[in-house]
Design a protein around this motif. Structure first.
Motif, PDB file in Angstrom:
ATOM      1  N   ARG A  41       3.164   4.040  -5.900  1.00 40.82           N
ATOM      2  CA  ARG A  41       2.961   3.004  -4.886  1.00 40.82           C
ATOM      3  C   ARG A  41       3.693   3.378  -3.601  1.00 40.82           C
ATOM      4  O   ARG A  41       3.146   3.260  -2.494  1.00 40.82           O
ATOM      5  N   ALA A  42       4.922   3.861  -3.755  1.00 41.32           N
ATOM      6  CA  ALA A  42       5.710   4.247  -2.585  1.00 41.32           C
ATOM      7  C   ALA A  42       5.021   5.389  -1.842  1.00 41.32           C
ATOM      8  O   ALA A  42       4.931   5.391  -0.606  1.00 41.32           O
ATOM      9  N   ASP A  45       1.916   4.026  -0.011  1.00 41.84           N
ATOM     10  CA  ASP A  45       2.283   3.262   1.185  1.00 41.84           C
ATOM     11  C   ASP A  45       2.731   4.198   2.298  1.00 41.84           C
ATOM     12  O   ASP A  45       2.378   4.027   3.470  1.00 41.84           O
ATOM     13  N   THR A  46       3.530   5.205   1.910  1.00 46.43           N
ATOM     14  CA  THR A  46       4.035   6.151   2.911  1.00 46.43           C
ATOM     15  C   THR A  46       2.877   6.895   3.568  1.00 46.43           C
ATOM     16  O   THR A  46       2.828   7.036   4.797  1.00 46.43           O
ATOM     17  N   LEU A 292      10.358  11.623   0.196  1.00 44.83           N
ATOM     18  CA  LEU A 292      10.347  10.756  -0.992  1.00 44.83           C
ATOM     19  C   LEU A 292      10.811  11.484  -2.247  1.00 44.83           C
ATOM     20  O   LEU A 292      11.049  10.866  -3.267  1.00 44.83           O
TER      21      LEU A 292
END
Ligand SMILES: Nc1nc2c(ncn2[C@@H]2O[C@H](COP(=O)(O)OP(=O)(O)OP(=O)(O)O)[C@@H](O)[C@H]2O)c(=O)[nH]1
Length: 673
Positions: A41-42, A45-46, A292
């Protein structure tokens, strides 16, 4: 080793271990999934955020490029009014005009002026002004279009006539003092003058972004690698897929920007209004996600630590929670061995395990009750099997499954010898066994029990006669087994035989009796008139009564027995000798002519007279009066025949005894002695 050969270690058979390991596995999978979902998810979104930024940057760059091209055109157009003050064919004036455009010479790679016939009158770069000798651009599309349409033009990227390097040309038509047209032009050499210079923001995030400018056909006008200039964008690996997608949607020159798909890349593009170029911007997703990586590593580490802490805790909790299951298992193992009372030792509680324990406890109690009933039934059965006065067996699938003590005694075997043995072992021969099975099957098929007499075989090889009665447990389903009742009938058969013998024999002498004799004689009479010659000899002892009177009945009996033996010894094997009662005997001579019959009768008479029985009064003897009657056509019954012989005997007696007389011919006689 194949998958089929693989066996889990025995410990994995434990439900408790499997539930515990399953719980831990679920925990691992759960935490792993949540971690993976959060990381994904991260990342998504990024990437989305970055793509928005990329797109707006591309639009901004395209806008700046568009404005820059407009500025350049305006700058070139600002020179046009100055041409109005000179004569176009005055080369010196034109040269001075170009030479004086210091600002414009900085903006373009080359600045030039050409006459309408295409002759380049003068060119200038940043440093100096040239008078090219014979440079003509009349064949160039952009030039022709400028003259024809009398307006400013931005050319496609084309190789320069002098340098051969890719260039873009801008033109501006102007009118001299006489109104003649002069074409002003400026070129941008793409490999030395990047269109994007100063247009792309040089922030740290853009370090890895590739920004490319193409015309509407996809030919590269600006690229960090100058080798790519004028090549098609489809040759750029990082943009080929996006370029194809752009072409597939109709190659729109969209100033507000579009996003295009490219594996592993974020691609955005925006149209440049005016020259209708496209600005392409591509950034590797991996570069965007690089920051990330540390966060992802932290998340995985956190998940591992969480698992390391939670797993032992979960293990202990599940192990404790499943303790009643272990208790149930241990208790269930001793359910039927009698080591514990059936109601003791079960796990309590109202859960599944408690209920399962209740069920097993009831099973244990029911089993005890059943066992007690079974034991009672077995005791009764055993007492029947051991005390029954007849042999009893239970047979199934052609084998003995139960055998009573009496049956074992009858066949001189132990129950171990008999049980499991095929039924054939009790029969004297294969034929007997097959015949028994055939008859039994036929009776069962008629829904009747079977009953028969068979000579059975004892274990020691001897045989005995037995009455055998069999009946299936269920006549409709013979696979359920058959009950056998076996009784020894040796004595019965002996008595029966004796009775049969007595019915046809004289008890004292063992000769045939009157009934048997008459029956045989009746058979011969019945064959008349086609019978072969036969004769009936009737013999009455002479002076027998005195033997009884003198020596007693026992000696009399001995006399009768000795006489019988003497008579039997004188006749042929096939002849019938009978004692007709008292001291009377008779012979039935088949296949015997009257003469031979007379001879035999006389022989017998002599034999009787030769008999001497010892007694306290000395040897005693008797004589015999004999009558012979041949079988003749006028003899209709046995009685006739006997009467004829008896009459002849009487005649012998009357003639003084100890002689033979024949019955007269025509009245059952032989025609004379
Ligand atoms: N011991 C013995 N005597 C028997 C038996 N049956 C009949 N008798 C006797 O046999 C005798 C037959 O009688 P008779 O034929 O009249 O005597 P007999 O002396 O032979 O006379 P004749 O024929 O005229 O010579 C009787 O005394 C019977 O009691 C028997 O089974 N055993």
């Amino acid at each position: 080793m194949t998958g089929r050969d693989f066996h889990w270690p025995a410990a994995f058979g434990s439900l408790k271990l499997r539930i515990t390991l399953g719980g831990i596995a679920a925990l691992v999978v759960g935490i792993g999934l949540i971690t993976a979902l959060l990381v994904m998810r991260a990342q998504r979104d990024t990437l989305n955020t970055q793509l928005v930024r990329e797109s707006s940057e591309t639009v901004r760059t395209a806008g700046l490029l568009s404005r820059q091209m407009v500025e350049l055109q305006r700058a070139l157009a600002s020179v046009a009014p100055q041409v109005g003050g000179i004569a176009a064919d005055d080369h010196g004036a034109v040269m001075r005009l170009i030479d004086s455009q210091q600002v414009l010479r900085q903006l373009f790679t080359n600045l030039f002026a050409a006459s309408t016939d295409g002759r380049v009158l003068v060119t200038a770069d940043k440093r100096q002004v040239y008078l090219p000798m014979s440079l003509n651009i009349a064949d160039r599309d952009y030039f022709q279009k400028t003259v024809r349409e009398n307006r400013a033009i931005i050319s496609d990227a084309i190789p320069g006539r002098v340098s051969g390097q890719p260039q873009i040309f801008m033109t501006q038509p102007a009118r001299d003092a006489s109104g003649a047209m002069l074409i002003l032009g400026g070129s941008l050499r793409l490999n030395t003058r990047d269109l994007l210079d100063g247009l792309v923001e040089d922030d740290t995030g853009d370090a890895a972004a590739l920004v490319v400018v193409t015309d509407q056909t996809g030919r590269v006008l600006a690229h960090p690698s100058h080798d790519r200039l004028l090549t098609l964008l489809s040759g750029e690996p990082r943009l080929a897929q996006a370029f194809a997608a752009w072409q597939a949607i109709g190659a729109p020159v969209e100033p507000t920007g579009i996003r295009l798909p490219q594996r592993g890349e974020l691609v955005s593009a925006a149209g440049v209004p005016g020259p209708d170029w496209m600005v392409w911007r591509v950034r590797a997703e991996a570069d965007v996600l690089a920051p990330l990586r540390a966060a992802r590593t932290d998340a995985i580490l956190g998940a591992v630590v969480l698992l390391a802490l939670l797993s032992p805790l979960l293990f202990v909790m599940l192990w404790r929670a499943l303790r009643p299951l272990t208790l149930l298992e241990h208790r269930a193992q001793h359910l039927f061995d009698g080591s514990l009372p059936p109601e003791a030792g079960w796990p309590g509680g109202r859960g599944e395990i408690g209920r399962l324990g209740d069920v097993l406890r009831r099973v244990g109690l029911d089993r005890l009750t059943l066992e007690a009933q079974n034991a009672k039934t077995m005791r009764k059965l055993n007492s029947v099997m051991s005390a029954a006065p007849v042999g009893i067996a239970f047979t199934r699938d052609d084998r003995f499954e139960l055998a009573s003590a009496e049956l074992c005694r009858l066949v001189a075997a132990t129950s171990q010898d008999l049980l499991g043995q095929p039924l054939r072992t009790l029969f004297a021969s294969d034929d007997d066994h097959a015949a028994f099975l055939k008859r039994e099957r036929s009776d069962f098929r008629a829904l009747q029990p079977y009953s028969g007499e068979w000579q059975l075989l004892r274990h020691d090889g001897s045989k005995f006669w037995a009455a055998l009665r069999t009946k299936p447990v269920d006549l409709a389903d013979r696979t359920l087994g058959t009950i056998w009742i076996v009784s020894d009938i040796e004595d019965q058969r002996a008595v029966r035989k004796q009775l049969e013998w007595s019915a046809t024999h004289d008890a004292l002498t063992g000769l045939a009796n009157r009934e048997a004799f008459e029956q045989q004689a009746r058979r011969l009479v019945a064959t008349q008139p086609d019978s072969r010659p036969a004769a009936l000899v009737f013999l009455d002892l002479d002076r027998f009564k005195p033997v009884n009177d003198i020596a007693g009945h026992l000696v009399g009996d001995l006399m009768l027995l000795t006489v019988a033996t003497a008579i039997a010894a004188r006749v042929r094997p096939g002849d019938l000798v009978a004692r007709m009662g008292g001291d009377e005997f008779a012979l039935l001579l088949e296949d015997c002519s009257p003469d031979v019959a007379m001879a035999i009768a006389d022989e017998v008479r002599r034999a009787v007279t030769e008999v001497a029985v010892p007694s306290t009064h000395g040897p005693l003897s008797v004589g015999a009066s004999v009558g012979v009657a041949a079988l003749q056509a006028d003899i209709a019954t046995v009685n006739d025949w006997l009467q004829a012989a008896d009459a002849a005997c009487y005649a012998a007696k009357s003639a003084g005894r100890d002689t033979v007389r024949a019955a007269p011919m025509g009245a059952g006689g032989t025609g004379g002695a």
